[in-house]
Scaffold this motif. Structure first.
Motif, PDB file in Angstrom:
ATOM      1  N   ALA A 161       0.849  -1.200   0.000  1.00 39.33           N
ATOM      2  CA  ALA A 161       0.000   0.000   0.000  1.00 39.33           C
ATOM      3  C   ALA A 161       0.880   1.244   0.000  1.00 39.33           C
ATOM      4  O   ALA A 161       0.761   2.108   0.841  1.00 39.33           O
ATOM      5  CB  ALA A 161      -0.951  -0.012   1.185  1.00 39.33           C
ATOM      6  N   THR A 162       1.794   1.316  -0.965  1.00 39.03           N
ATOM      7  CA  THR A 162       2.712   2.448  -1.024  1.00 39.03           C
ATOM      8  C   THR A 162       2.096   3.614  -1.775  1.00 39.03           C
ATOM      9  O   THR A 162       1.226   3.439  -2.596  1.00 39.03           O
ATOM     10  CB  THR A 162       4.014   2.086  -1.762  1.00 39.03           C
ATOM     11  N   VAL A 163       2.603   4.783  -1.487  1.00 40.88           N
ATOM     12  CA  VAL A 163       2.209   6.001  -2.174  1.00 40.88           C
ATOM     13  C   VAL A 163       3.434   6.453  -2.963  1.00 40.88           C
ATOM     14  O   VAL A 163       4.543   6.453  -2.413  1.00 40.88           O
ATOM     15  CB  VAL A 163       1.823   7.081  -1.147  1.00 40.88           C
ATOM     16  N   PRO A 164       3.257   6.830  -4.246  1.00 42.95           N
ATOM     17  CA  PRO A 164       4.440   7.254  -5.004  1.00 42.95           C
ATOM     18  C   PRO A 164       5.168   8.433  -4.351  1.00 42.95           C
ATOM     19  O   PRO A 164       6.387   8.491  -4.369  1.00 42.95           O
ATOM     20  CB  PRO A 164       3.863   7.622  -6.371  1.00 42.95           C
ATOM     21  N   PHE A 165       4.434   9.368  -3.787  1.00 41.28           N
ATOM     22  CA  PHE A 165       5.046  10.526  -3.136  1.00 41.28           C
ATOM     23  C   PHE A 165       4.313  10.853  -1.837  1.00 41.28           C
ATOM     24  O   PHE A 165       3.089  10.799  -1.798  1.00 41.28           O
ATOM     25  CB  PHE A 165       4.928  11.782  -4.010  1.00 41.28           C
ATOM     26  N   VAL A 166       5.055  11.250  -0.834  1.00 40.54           N
ATOM     27  CA  VAL A 166       4.427  11.801   0.375  1.00 40.54           C
ATOM     28  C   VAL A 166       4.085  13.255   0.077  1.00 40.54           C
ATOM     29  O   VAL A 166       4.911  14.022  -0.419  1.00 40.54           O
ATOM     30  CB  VAL A 166       5.368  11.697   1.588  1.00 40.54           C
ATOM     31  N   ALA A 167       2.856  13.640   0.362  1.00 42.09           N
ATOM     32  CA  ALA A 167       2.390  14.987   0.023  1.00 42.09           C
ATOM     33  C   ALA A 167       2.980  16.019   0.979  1.00 42.09           C
ATOM     34  O   ALA A 167       3.179  15.736   2.162  1.00 42.09           O
ATOM     35  CB  ALA A 167       0.870  15.036   0.094  1.00 42.09           C
ATOM     36  N   PRO A 168       3.215  17.228   0.474  1.00 43.97           N
ATOM     37  CA  PRO A 168       3.711  18.294   1.358  1.00 43.97           C
ATOM     38  C   PRO A 168       2.758  18.580   2.510  1.00 43.97           C
ATOM     39  O   PRO A 168       3.198  18.920   3.609  1.00 43.97           O
ATOM     40  CB  PRO A 168       3.851  19.495   0.412  1.00 43.97           C
ATOM     41  N   GLU A 169       1.453  18.389   2.270  1.00 35.72           N
ATOM     42  CA  GLU A 169       0.482  18.631   3.351  1.00 35.72           C
ATOM     43  C   GLU A 169       0.724  17.665   4.508  1.00 35.72           C
ATOM     44  O   GLU A 169       0.592  18.024   5.676  1.00 35.72           O
ATOM     45  CB  GLU A 169      -0.955  18.474   2.831  1.00 35.72           C
ATOM     46  N   ARG A 170       1.065  16.412   4.188  1.00 36.40           N
ATOM     47  CA  ARG A 170       1.348  15.442   5.238  1.00 36.40           C
ATOM     48  C   ARG A 170       2.652  15.803   5.965  1.00 36.40           C
ATOM     49  O   ARG A 170       2.764  15.704   7.177  1.00 36.40           O
ATOM     50  CB  ARG A 170       1.427  14.038   4.625  1.00 36.40           C
ATOM     51  N   MET A 171       3.642  16.272   5.180  1.00 36.43           N
ATOM     52  CA  MET A 171       4.908  16.675   5.792  1.00 36.43           C
ATOM     53  C   MET A 171       4.692  17.865   6.723  1.00 36.43           C
ATOM     54  O   MET A 171       5.307  17.957   7.787  1.00 36.43           O
ATOM     55  CB  MET A 171       5.922  17.027   4.699  1.00 36.43           C
ATOM     56  N   GLU A 172       3.805  18.754   6.313  1.00 44.63           N
ATOM     57  CA  GLU A 172       3.506  19.919   7.166  1.00 44.63           C
ATOM     58  C   GLU A 172       2.843  19.484   8.459  1.00 44.63           C
ATOM     59  O   GLU A 172       3.096  20.035   9.526  1.00 44.63           O
ATOM     60  CB  GLU A 172       2.621  20.915   6.404  1.00 44.63           C
ATOM     61  N   GLU A 173       2.001  18.471   8.357  1.00 43.55           N
ATOM     62  CA  GLU A 173       1.353  17.957   9.561  1.00 43.55           C
ATOM     63  C   GLU A 173       2.399  17.379  10.514  1.00 43.55           C
ATOM     64  O   GLU A 173       2.360  17.623  11.725  1.00 43.55           O
ATOM     65  CB  GLU A 173       0.343  16.878   9.162  1.00 43.55           C
ATOM     66  N   ILE A 174       3.336  16.645   9.940  1.00 46.43           N
ATOM     67  CA  ILE A 174       4.376  16.022  10.763  1.00 46.43           C
ATOM     68  C   ILE A 174       5.255  17.094  11.416  1.00 46.43           C
ATOM     69  O   ILE A 174       5.586  17.010  12.597  1.00 46.43           O
ATOM     70  CB  ILE A 174       5.232  15.054   9.906  1.00 46.43           C
ATOM     71  N   LEU A 229      20.232  16.793   4.083  1.00 49.06           N
ATOM     72  CA  LEU A 229      20.038  18.180   3.669  1.00 49.06           C
ATOM     73  C   LEU A 229      18.551  18.486   3.435  1.00 49.06           C
ATOM     74  O   LEU A 229      18.041  19.536   3.852  1.00 49.06           O
ATOM     75  CB  LEU A 229      20.858  18.477   2.403  1.00 49.06           C
ATOM     76  N   VAL A 230      17.863  17.552   2.789  1.00 51.58           N
ATOM     77  CA  VAL A 230      16.417  17.723   2.574  1.00 51.58           C
ATOM     78  C   VAL A 230      15.710  17.884   3.926  1.00 51.58           C
ATOM     79  O   VAL A 230      14.834  18.740   4.096  1.00 51.58           O
ATOM     80  CB  VAL A 230      15.828  16.531   1.777  1.00 51.58           C
ATOM     81  N   LYS A 231      16.127  17.089   4.894  1.00 58.89           N
ATOM     82  CA  LYS A 231      15.550  17.131   6.229  1.00 58.89           C
ATOM     83  C   LYS A 231      15.870  18.459   6.929  1.00 58.89           C
ATOM     84  O   LYS A 231      15.014  19.055   7.589  1.00 58.89           O
ATOM     85  CB  LYS A 231      16.117  15.974   7.050  1.00 58.89           C
ATOM     86  N   ALA A 232      17.105  18.896   6.778  1.00 60.02           N
ATOM     87  CA  ALA A 232      17.517  20.166   7.400  1.00 60.02           C
ATOM     88  C   ALA A 232      16.742  21.325   6.772  1.00 60.02           C
ATOM     89  O   ALA A 232      16.318  22.263   7.474  1.00 60.02           O
ATOM     90  CB  ALA A 232      19.018  20.370   7.246  1.00 60.02           C
ATOM     91  N   LEU A 233      16.539  21.281   5.467  1.00 65.86           N
ATOM     92  CA  LEU A 233      15.769  22.340   4.795  1.00 65.86           C
ATOM     93  C   LEU A 233      14.314  22.321   5.274  1.00 65.86           C
ATOM     94  O   LEU A 233      13.690  23.366   5.456  1.00 65.86           O
ATOM     95  CB  LEU A 233      15.848  22.169   3.272  1.00 65.86           C
ATOM     96  N   ASP A 234      13.792  21.114   5.468  1.00 70.41           N
ATOM     97  CA  ASP A 234      12.432  20.964   6.016  1.00 70.41           C
ATOM     98  C   ASP A 234      12.327  21.696   7.355  1.00 70.41           C
ATOM     99  O   ASP A 234      11.376  22.461   7.596  1.00 70.41           O
ATOM    100  CB  ASP A 234      12.128  19.458   6.164  1.00 70.41           C
ATOM    101  N   LYS A 235      13.334  21.519   8.199  1.00 73.37           N
ATOM    102  CA  LYS A 235      13.321  22.203   9.500  1.00 73.37           C
ATOM    103  C   LYS A 235      13.352  23.710   9.341  1.00 73.37           C
ATOM    104  O   LYS A 235      12.829  24.448  10.174  1.00 73.37           O
ATOM    105  CB  LYS A 235      14.528  21.758  10.333  1.00 73.37           C
ATOM    106  N   HIS A 236      13.987  24.150   8.268  1.00 74.48           N
ATOM    107  CA  HIS A 236      14.062  25.586   7.993  1.00 74.48           C
ATOM    108  C   HIS A 236      12.851  26.093   7.191  1.00 74.48           C
ATOM    109  O   HIS A 236      12.885  27.193   6.651  1.00 74.48           O
ATOM    110  CB  HIS A 236      15.355  25.921   7.256  1.00 74.48           C
ATOM    111  N   GLY A 237      11.823  25.249   7.082  1.00 76.02           N
ATOM    112  CA  GLY A 237      10.591  25.722   6.438  1.00 76.02           C
ATOM    113  C   GLY A 237      10.572  25.608   4.929  1.00 76.02           C
ATOM    114  O   GLY A 237       9.739  26.221   4.261  1.00 76.02           O
ATOM    115  N   ILE A 238      11.485  24.792   4.389  1.00 70.68           N
ATOM    116  CA  ILE A 238      11.579  24.692   2.926  1.00 70.68           C
ATOM    117  C   ILE A 238      11.295  23.267   2.470  1.00 70.68           C
ATOM    118  O   ILE A 238      11.929  22.311   2.933  1.00 70.68           O
ATOM    119  CB  ILE A 238      12.971  25.143   2.449  1.00 70.68           C
ATOM    120  N   PHE A 239      10.346  23.134   1.560  1.00 77.53           N
ATOM    121  CA  PHE A 239       9.984  21.826   0.992  1.00 77.53           C
ATOM    122  C   PHE A 239      10.708  21.629  -0.336  1.00 77.53           C
ATOM    123  O   PHE A 239      10.462  22.346  -1.298  1.00 77.53           O
ATOM    124  CB  PHE A 239       8.463  21.762   0.797  1.00 77.53           C
ATOM    125  N   VAL A 240      11.640  20.671  -0.350  1.00 77.40           N
ATOM    126  CA  VAL A 240      12.242  20.236  -1.616  1.00 77.40           C
ATOM    127  C   VAL A 240      12.213  18.710  -1.645  1.00 77.40           C
ATOM    128  O   VAL A 240      11.966  18.071  -0.620  1.00 77.40           O
ATOM    129  CB  VAL A 240      13.714  20.721  -1.790  1.00 77.40           C
TER     130      VAL A 240
END
Lengths: 367, 367
Positions: free
Chosen positions: A15-28, A319-330
């Motif tokens: 039951a995989t999803v091709p991509f995790v949505a930014p909305e879900r990442m924002e929730e996390i 780096l992707v994770k660190a950018l996430d902490k800084h409010g940036i979705f890549v």
């Protein structure tokens, strides 16, 4: 638990999803992103004429959409100098890829793509029981000769190429792509995903030749036309291939608002020209930011810039994770050696400047 | 010509469309219909709050929709007193039926429905190579006992019931449907299509019991919520069944405008109540018109009235054609003996009066 009444194939699928949505990442992360630069969307949005047409269309939202997408197919045919019967419209390229795979791939059939290329294509191949064979990228570009050689070796039903390529942003010349089309083996269909083609130079697009049964090309209103949320895209192919979609597609599946918006967006080619120049400027600025931070920007023919971080996948993931902490979705490529990179979409100028400010901070934190 | 590279199943399928669209019929007749009463749409349109939410959502149309439909699933779960994991959202019931059949039906598997019931379900069964077995209607209602007996006889993977029924408008009591659910044989899943349920009395809806793995129920925003063109519907089932859809569905397939509209529509239950009372009035008026013209209206629990013309299918088909000439779009059941009827949707009051005026003219022409 899996429902045991499902087909054996369905039972075997995760039951995989091709991509995790930014909305879900924002929730996390517990807060909205300040810069949404991860999904290759067009932050500038669609043409005001498309927006007006979509707003107007709401008065008729109680009616089913016209199932043959006739107006849009006629407009597309006129734009491309082809016939409406050579065009099939669907719920974005994702939806069209699903129908395509269902039409051509039986369980056990071979399909060829590049290791690390578009995951949703792979998702559909797995979902219909196809067997995916991959070849590596060559210098961060898909390798047409290797793809064709593999297709011949395994007797592939489909061989996939995205041009420009996602997730690397690289592109092949029209001549190289045309040479690949002409080498497609008997019994195989080439899937030429041109989702990003409007951002690329003209000389990367082979002439549209709908008499050629060796290829189907996909285009979308999600990228250069700025309508990702509307879910509308199209395929161009010989009519024998294009009309095949009518056998199984969800005929009333395209949203009426999307139909109206796509038609109006297509008619506003001036806005598209303006968009392309804004995206080119954003791309140049992103490249500059990358270089200044010590990353190597890959040359891009799309609306994003892929940046080589010069180390391994773990580093880029951090780096992707660190950018996430800084409010940036890549996002970033999922497969080595591509996963030494991060992929940054051209957002609004202010979002790009937030990225410029925080990238060095994130890199410093990683050490 | 069929592309010989397609799977044998795809090659065997005809390029049929489940329904000819009214837009195509208008093209053929050379003028727009004056009364659009053939597609069971809600001519009153959606709640003004849903319209406002959809208009507002256009500012974000450049973003992909949230692929898990979390807000909507949470709102639906609260409304129905169930869990979000027991709900799957998709591109209308048509789209969801396609995913369902793909999950459960292998080529050669048996599926049971009523002869003359919803054609799009049959289209998907054929499209995945399922073998359709039908039982006749009984007194213009689907026959639960016969459906279950046939499902047992042929070892069906799926057995379909629509309640209220399309195209007849008839309905079974909650008790009868619950008895059917409890008789579903091992290995079979009952598909309870409740597209029209909001128009029907409460006592026709069995209690939602998502601990029961024998049934999946489908609802939609296309009918009572007036958003057919938005393409959004949902399934309710045990979480093992509902989450199965995530394995193969087009995750980013639902339009962002539809998501916003559905959420707002759901919150405006007052508007729904108003709609239901308008539809009930329209139904009564249609029944009166039928009777006056010498046709027999079937009792309806949906937003349409099916009218028995008292003769054979050729006569009803001629009547549909004659009404078309008079500017009125209606449809009719496709299979005998149901095809002695025409099916007329509750449109706007002025459309219904156009029908009242022209039905006698059309009947007179037929003699």
């Amino acid at each position: 638990m899996t429902d045991q009444r499902q087909t054996p194939l369905a039972q075997s699928l995760p039951a995989t999803v091709p991509f995790v949505a930014p909305e879900r990442m924002e929730e996390i992360r517990g807060a909205a992103f300040e810069a949404r630069l991860g999904a290759n969307e067009l932050s500038f949005g669609p043409s005001p004429k498309a927006l007006a047409a979509m707003a107007d269309s709401l008065g008729g939202i109680w009616k089913y959409g016209e199932p043959e997408n006739r107006d849009l197919r006629q407009a597309l045919a006129a734009l491309h100098g082809i016939q409406p019967e050579e065009i099939t419209v669907g719920e974005g390229i994702d939806g069209l890829l699903g129908v395509l795979v269902r039409l051509y791939v039986n369980p056990g059939d071979a399909v060829v793509t590049s290791a690390g290329s578009y995951p949703t294509f792979n998702y559909h191949v797995a979902g219909f029981g196809g067997v995916l064979h991959t070849v590596p990228y060559k210098n961060d570009r898909e390798d047409p000769e290797a793809l064709i050689a593999k297709a011949k070796e395994v007797g592939a039903k489909l061989v996939y190429l995205s041009n420009p390529n996602n997730p690397m942003g690289t592109v092949h010349s029209a001549k190289t792509v045309q040479t690949m089309i002409e080498a497609v083996p008997e019994g195989c269909l080439m899937v030429l995903d041109e989702a990003y083609t409007e951002f690329a130079p003209d000389e990367t697009r082979p002439r549209l030749d709908t008499s050629d049964k060796r290829v189907i090309r996909f285009r979308t209103f999600s990228k250069a036309y700025g309508m990702a949320g509307a879910r509308i895209g199209y395929g161009i192919a010989h009519r024998e291939i294009a009309t095949g979609f009518d056998k199984i597609r969800n005929h009333f599946g395209v949203n009426r608002v999307a139909q109206a918006g796509a038609l109006a967006a297509l008619k506003d080619q001036d806005y598209l020209t303006e968009t392309l120049s804004k995206v080119a400027a954003g791309r140049a600025r992103l490249a500059q930011i990358a270089q200044k931070a010590g990353l190597e920007p890959l040359p891009s023919a799309a609306n994003f810039v892929t940046m080589d971080c010069g180390r391994d996948g773990d580093y880029a993931r951090a780096l992707v994770k660190a950018l996430d902490k800084h409010g940036i979705f890549v996002r970033m490529p999922g497969v080595a050696p591509l996963d030494r990179c991060i992929r940054v979409s051209v957002g609004l100028p202010e979002e790009i400047e937030i990225f410029a400010e925080r990238l060095p901070l994130a890199l410093a934190e990683l050490g």
